[in-house]
Design a protein around this motif. Structure first.
Motif, PDB file in Angstrom:
ATOM      1  N   ASP A  19       7.715 -19.784  20.255  1.00  0.00           N
ATOM      2  CA  ASP A  19       7.711 -19.731  21.716  1.00  0.00           C
ATOM      3  C   ASP A  19       6.323 -19.386  22.263  1.00  0.00           C
ATOM      4  O   ASP A  19       5.743 -20.132  23.045  1.00  0.00           O
ATOM      5  CB  ASP A  19       8.742 -18.696  22.172  1.00  0.00           C
ATOM      6  N   ALA A  20       5.788 -18.262  21.825  1.00  0.00           N
ATOM      7  CA  ALA A  20       4.495 -17.804  22.336  1.00  0.00           C
ATOM      8  C   ALA A  20       3.370 -18.741  21.916  1.00  0.00           C
ATOM      9  O   ALA A  20       2.484 -19.062  22.723  1.00  0.00           O
ATOM     10  CB  ALA A  20       4.215 -16.382  21.842  1.00  0.00           C
ATOM     11  N   GLY A  21       3.408 -19.185  20.671  1.00  0.00           N
ATOM     12  CA  GLY A  21       2.379 -20.115  20.207  1.00  0.00           C
ATOM     13  C   GLY A  21       2.441 -21.440  20.939  1.00  0.00           C
ATOM     14  O   GLY A  21       1.408 -22.012  21.311  1.00  0.00           O
ATOM     15  N   GLY A  22       3.648 -21.918  21.161  1.00  0.00           N
ATOM     16  CA  GLY A  22       3.818 -23.187  21.876  1.00  0.00           C
ATOM     17  C   GLY A  22       3.342 -23.115  23.307  1.00  0.00           C
ATOM     18  O   GLY A  22       2.605 -23.993  23.776  1.00  0.00           O
ATOM     19  N   VAL A  23       3.735 -22.074  24.026  1.00  0.00           N
ATOM     20  CA  VAL A  23       3.327 -21.968  25.428  1.00  0.00           C
ATOM     21  C   VAL A  23       1.815 -21.750  25.524  1.00  0.00           C
ATOM     22  O   VAL A  23       1.150 -22.316  26.389  1.00  0.00           O
ATOM     23  CB  VAL A  23       4.123 -20.883  26.192  1.00  0.00           C
ATOM     24  N   GLN A  24       1.257 -20.937  24.626  1.00  0.00           N
ATOM     25  CA  GLN A  24      -0.192 -20.707  24.661  1.00  0.00           C
ATOM     26  C   GLN A  24      -0.951 -22.002  24.368  1.00  0.00           C
ATOM     27  O   GLN A  24      -1.936 -22.316  25.032  1.00  0.00           O
ATOM     28  CB  GLN A  24      -0.588 -19.619  23.663  1.00  0.00           C
ATOM     29  N   LEU A  36       6.433 -24.673  33.335  1.00  0.00           N
ATOM     30  CA  LEU A  36       7.066 -25.796  32.638  1.00  0.00           C
ATOM     31  C   LEU A  36       6.824 -25.725  31.133  1.00  0.00           C
ATOM     32  O   LEU A  36       7.722 -26.046  30.345  1.00  0.00           O
ATOM     33  CB  LEU A  36       6.541 -27.122  33.196  1.00  0.00           C
ATOM     34  N   ALA A  37       5.638 -25.281  30.746  1.00  0.00           N
ATOM     35  CA  ALA A  37       5.331 -25.147  29.326  1.00  0.00           C
ATOM     36  C   ALA A  37       6.292 -24.170  28.667  1.00  0.00           C
ATOM     37  O   ALA A  37       6.706 -24.363  27.516  1.00  0.00           O
ATOM     38  CB  ALA A  37       3.886 -24.687  29.143  1.00  0.00           C
ATOM     39  N   ARG A  38       6.662 -23.149  29.385  1.00  0.00           N
ATOM     40  CA  ARG A  38       7.576 -22.140  28.834  1.00  0.00           C
ATOM     41  C   ARG A  38       8.956 -22.715  28.584  1.00  0.00           C
ATOM     42  O   ARG A  38       9.641 -22.349  27.629  1.00  0.00           O
ATOM     43  CB  ARG A  38       7.651 -20.934  29.773  1.00  0.00           C
ATOM     44  N   LEU A  39       9.392 -23.626  29.424  1.00  0.00           N
ATOM     45  CA  LEU A  39      10.699 -24.255  29.199  1.00  0.00           C
ATOM     46  C   LEU A  39      10.692 -25.069  27.907  1.00  0.00           C
ATOM     47  O   LEU A  39      11.631 -25.002  27.119  1.00  0.00           O
ATOM     48  CB  LEU A  39      11.070 -25.136  30.393  1.00  0.00           C
ATOM     49  N   LEU A  40       9.622 -25.805  27.678  1.00  0.00           N
ATOM     50  CA  LEU A  40       9.514 -26.592  26.448  1.00  0.00           C
ATOM     51  C   LEU A  40       9.404 -25.685  25.223  1.00  0.00           C
ATOM     52  O   LEU A  40      10.067 -25.921  24.204  1.00  0.00           O
ATOM     53  CB  LEU A  40       8.313 -27.536  26.520  1.00  0.00           C
ATOM     54  N   SER A  41       8.597 -24.640  25.328  1.00  0.00           N
ATOM     55  CA  SER A  41       8.448 -23.740  24.180  1.00  0.00           C
ATOM     56  C   SER A  41       9.759 -23.014  23.876  1.00  0.00           C
ATOM     57  O   SER A  41      10.079 -22.756  22.716  1.00  0.00           O
ATOM     58  CB  SER A  41       7.303 -22.746  24.395  1.00  0.00           C
ATOM     59  N   PHE A  42      10.545 -22.695  24.911  1.00  0.00           N
ATOM     60  CA  PHE A  42      11.858 -22.071  24.688  1.00  0.00           C
ATOM     61  C   PHE A  42      12.774 -22.992  23.890  1.00  0.00           C
ATOM     62  O   PHE A  42      13.455 -22.561  22.957  1.00  0.00           O
ATOM     63  CB  PHE A  42      12.536 -21.703  26.015  1.00  0.00           C
ATOM     64  N   LEU A  43      12.809 -24.258  24.252  1.00  0.00           N
ATOM     65  CA  LEU A  43      13.672 -25.200  23.530  1.00  0.00           C
ATOM     66  C   LEU A  43      13.285 -25.285  22.056  1.00  0.00           C
ATOM     67  O   LEU A  43      14.157 -25.300  21.183  1.00  0.00           O
ATOM     68  CB  LEU A  43      13.611 -26.583  24.184  1.00  0.00           C
ATOM     69  N   LEU A  83      16.913 -13.877  31.390  1.00  0.00           N
ATOM     70  CA  LEU A  83      16.289 -12.550  31.536  1.00  0.00           C
ATOM     71  C   LEU A  83      14.822 -12.592  31.107  1.00  0.00           C
ATOM     72  O   LEU A  83      13.941 -12.045  31.777  1.00  0.00           O
ATOM     73  CB  LEU A  83      17.025 -11.518  30.675  1.00  0.00           C
ATOM     74  N   ASN A  84      14.581 -13.237  30.006  1.00  0.00           N
ATOM     75  CA  ASN A  84      13.238 -13.359  29.460  1.00  0.00           C
ATOM     76  C   ASN A  84      12.333 -14.118  30.431  1.00  0.00           C
ATOM     77  O   ASN A  84      11.215 -13.693  30.726  1.00  0.00           O
ATOM     78  CB  ASN A  84      13.331 -14.087  28.111  1.00  0.00           C
ATOM     79  N   TYR A  85      12.827 -15.240  30.955  1.00  0.00           N
ATOM     80  CA  TYR A  85      12.006 -16.102  31.813  1.00  0.00           C
ATOM     81  C   TYR A  85      11.682 -15.448  33.151  1.00  0.00           C
ATOM     82  O   TYR A  85      10.569 -15.593  33.659  1.00  0.00           O
ATOM     83  CB  TYR A  85      12.702 -17.450  32.037  1.00  0.00           C
ATOM     84  N   VAL A  86      12.628 -14.728  33.725  1.00  0.00           N
ATOM     85  CA  VAL A  86      12.366 -14.045  34.997  1.00  0.00           C
ATOM     86  C   VAL A  86      11.227 -13.040  34.821  1.00  0.00           C
ATOM     87  O   VAL A  86      10.319 -12.958  35.651  1.00  0.00           O
ATOM     88  CB  VAL A  86      13.645 -13.359  35.536  1.00  0.00           C
ATOM     89  N   THR A  87      11.263 -12.303  33.739  1.00  0.00           N
ATOM     90  CA  THR A  87      10.183 -11.345  33.443  1.00  0.00           C
ATOM     91  C   THR A  87       8.871 -12.091  33.255  1.00  0.00           C
ATOM     92  O   THR A  87       7.843 -11.727  33.840  1.00  0.00           O
ATOM     93  CB  THR A  87      10.517 -10.536  32.174  1.00  0.00           C
ATOM     94  N   TYR A  88       8.887 -13.136  32.447  1.00  0.00           N
ATOM     95  CA  TYR A  88       7.700 -13.953  32.185  1.00  0.00           C
ATOM     96  C   TYR A  88       7.122 -14.521  33.483  1.00  0.00           C
ATOM     97  O   TYR A  88       5.917 -14.396  33.750  1.00  0.00           O
ATOM     98  CB  TYR A  88       8.082 -15.082  31.224  1.00  0.00           C
TER      99      TYR A  88
END
Length: 137
Positions: A19-24, A36-43, A83-88
């Motif tokens: 997740d973190a590596g993908g979004v970064q 949007l990057a975070r949605l892809l990294s979450f998947l 919960l994770n995404y709202v914080t992010y």
């Protein structure tokens, strides 16, 4: 139960790296929108954790219907991800440092999401009785 918690934690570490590596990577290299990057990294992370958890953490439990199990997993993980995404998202919005280094926002949201994810996986996705199998096809 302790074994499950330990392995779920290890799966979460794998998921965090994905997740973190993908979004970064998406934000830094491809100049992607951090939301949007975070949605892809979450998947990607949810799929990685599902593979580990079905093979190790909850082996011999739950459904053998692969698509049904995956669907339940993704739905269950979506609650923790909310919960994770709202914080992010709040941290990315309010702090330029987190916008530049979204891995920090992923780390902050991961703890809240992990608790919800374990409970939903343990009680809903793999809540059925153990079927005694050592491995799955």
């Amino acid at each position: 139960m302790r074994r499950q918690i330990l392995h779920f934690f290890l799966a979460g570490c794998i998921g965090f790296v994905v997740d973190a590596g993908g979004v970064q990577l998406l934000v830094s290299v491809f100049d992607a929108n951090p939301y949007l990057a975070r949605l892809l990294s979450f998947l990607c992370a949810a799929n990685a954790t599902w593979l580990y958890n079905r093979s190790v953490t909850f082996v011999g439990r739950g459904s053998f219907a692969l698509v049904g199990e995956w669907t339940r997993w993704m739905l269950a993980m979506s609650a923790g991800f909310a919960l994770n995404y709202v914080t992010y998202a709040a941290l990315v919005f309010h702090f330029p440092t987190v916008r530049a280094w979204p891995v920090l926002g992923v780390a902050a949201g991961s703890t809240l999401g992990a608790i919800a994810n374990f409970l939903s996986a343990h009680h809903w996705v793999y809540g059925g009785p153990a079927n005694g199998l050592k491995s799955r096809p």
